[in-house]
Design a protein around this motif. Structure first.
Motif, PDB file in Angstrom:
ATOM      1  N   GLU A 221       0.655  -0.607  -0.197  1.00 18.98           N
ATOM      2  CA  GLU A 221       0.118  -0.261   0.168  1.00 18.98           C
ATOM      3  C   GLU A 221       0.734   1.239  -0.195  1.00 18.98           C
ATOM      4  O   GLU A 221       1.961   1.629   0.522  1.00 18.98           O
TER       5      GLU A 221
ATOM      6  N   ARG B  33       1.111   5.815   0.779  1.00 15.49           N
ATOM      7  CA  ARG B  33       0.413   6.861   1.204  1.00 15.49           C
ATOM      8  C   ARG B  33       1.425   7.702   1.616  1.00 15.49           C
ATOM      9  O   ARG B  33       3.445   7.528   0.999  1.00 15.49           O
TER      10      ARG B  33
ATOM     11  N   ASP C 110       4.325  10.641   2.999  1.00 14.20           N
ATOM     12  CA  ASP C 110       4.569  10.497   4.362  1.00 14.20           C
ATOM     13  C   ASP C 110       5.287  12.328   4.563  1.00 14.20           C
ATOM     14  O   ASP C 110       5.755  12.758   3.725  1.00 14.20           O
TER      15      ASP C 110
ATOM     16  N   GLN D  36       4.566   0.562   1.650  1.00 14.73           N
ATOM     17  CA  GLN D  36       4.997  -0.686   2.818  1.00 14.73           C
ATOM     18  C   GLN D  36       3.679  -1.503   2.548  1.00 14.73           C
ATOM     19  O   GLN D  36       3.008  -1.923   1.288  1.00 14.73           O
ATOM     20  N   PRO D  37       4.172  -2.719   3.358  1.00 14.10           N
ATOM     21  CA  PRO D  37       3.223  -4.055   3.187  1.00 14.10           C
ATOM     22  C   PRO D  37       1.911  -3.343   4.174  1.00 14.10           C
ATOM     23  O   PRO D  37       2.286  -2.610   4.206  1.00 14.10           O
ATOM     24  N   VAL D  38       0.995  -4.092   3.562  1.00 13.64           N
ATOM     25  CA  VAL D  38      -0.902  -4.175   3.287  1.00 13.64           C
ATOM     26  C   VAL D  38      -0.755  -4.228   5.138  1.00 13.64           C
ATOM     27  O   VAL D  38      -0.421  -5.121   5.412  1.00 13.64           O
ATOM     28  N   SER D  39      -1.057  -3.239   5.357  1.00 13.20           N
ATOM     29  CA  SER D  39      -1.697  -3.223   6.893  1.00 13.20           C
ATOM     30  C   SER D  39      -2.461  -3.783   6.527  1.00 13.20           C
ATOM     31  O   SER D  39      -3.291  -4.073   8.667  1.00 13.20           O
ATOM     32  N   ILE D  40      -4.225  -3.750   6.200  1.00 18.19           N
ATOM     33  CA  ILE D  40      -5.879  -4.554   6.110  1.00 18.19           C
ATOM     34  C   ILE D  40      -5.483  -5.215   6.672  1.00 18.19           C
ATOM     35  O   ILE D  40      -4.771  -6.289   5.983  1.00 18.19           O
ATOM     36  N   GLU D  41      -6.485  -6.488   6.732  1.00 17.62           N
ATOM     37  CA  GLU D  41      -6.589  -7.569   7.467  1.00 17.62           C
ATOM     38  C   GLU D  41      -7.316  -8.199   6.321  1.00 17.62           C
ATOM     39  O   GLU D  41      -8.124  -7.512   6.395  1.00 17.62           O
TER      40      GLU D  41
END
Length: 223
Positions: free
Chosen positions: A188, A190, A192, A201-206
């Motif tokens: 994903e 974003r 900064d 960055q690595p995907v943070s959603i589940e």
């Protein structure tokens, strides 16, 4: 069945001969299959001899696990709607990633002169690196269609004048319409504020599955 479609089938069989792998009438339209090695020559003959001057659409298809994934809503099942949670790499289906005839390129053609439509399917020989010849020299509008199929399915169109991604980001990894590509993606992005730039960055959603509420008659108690 329209006689015009039956007549077209006879004309196509006479024109292509051994180049033709199969010929079927599906949903009132003629569907052909030609091999990847013969595809350009066959399509050129179809355009010039049978007057299919217009390419309506060109798209990729991924047949991974075709006919095996359960999406039946008339029966109670715990197997459907699972693609968002279980990736193919983590299941027994991983061995099927090299299944024959996994990918296809489908051409939808129109003969304005005869008011006829034709569907042509081509299966690349190599699943790991699916390659077919570009038809941009036959139909200029195939340019962006082929770029889209390359971007979303990873199908390489040999001879394309400018084969680049068209829908995803420049640094995107993978091909999002492949069946083994996770629905949440790989990374994903974003903004900064500290670095004053966009970062990946690595995907943070589940992973989760939203199962729609479906009324199934066989799941209801009798009476």
């Amino acid at each position: 069945m329209k006689q015009s479609v039956l007549d077209l089938q006879v004309r196509v069989q006479a024109l292509l001969g051994e180049q033709l792998v199969s010929s079927d009438i599906v949903f009132g339209e003629l569907t052909l299959e030609v091999s990847a090695s013969e595809a350009f020559s066959a399509l050129e003959s179809i355009k010039n001899t049978l007057q299919f001057a217009q390419l309506i659409d060109l798209c990729g298809v991924d047949y991974l696990a075709y006919g095996e994934v359960t999406w039946e809503t008339r029966k109670v099942t715990s197997q459907g709607y699972s693609r968002g949670v279980f990736d193919f790499e983590d299941t027994e289906e991983a061995s099927e990633l090299e299944q024959p005839r996994r990918f296809a390129v489908v051409y939808h053609l129109l003969s304005i002169e005869d008011n006829l439509r034709l569907r042509v399917k081509v299966y690349p020989d190599d699943t790991r690196l699916p390659v077919v010849d570009s038809v941009v020299s036959l139909w200029a509008c195939a340019d962006w269609y082929e770029r889209e199929a390359f971007d979303l399915f990873g199908i390489v169109f040999q001879g394309h004048p400018d084969l680049r991604r068209i829908l995803t980001d420049y640094g995107f990894v993978g091909h999002p319409l492949r069946k083994d590509f996770p629905l949440i993606g790989q990374v994903e992005m974003r903004y900064d504020a500290d670095q004053s730039r966009v970062v990946y960055q690595p995907v943070s959603i589940e992973n989760r599955v939203n199962v729609p509420r479906v009324i199934r008659s066989d799941a209801e108690p009798n009476g």
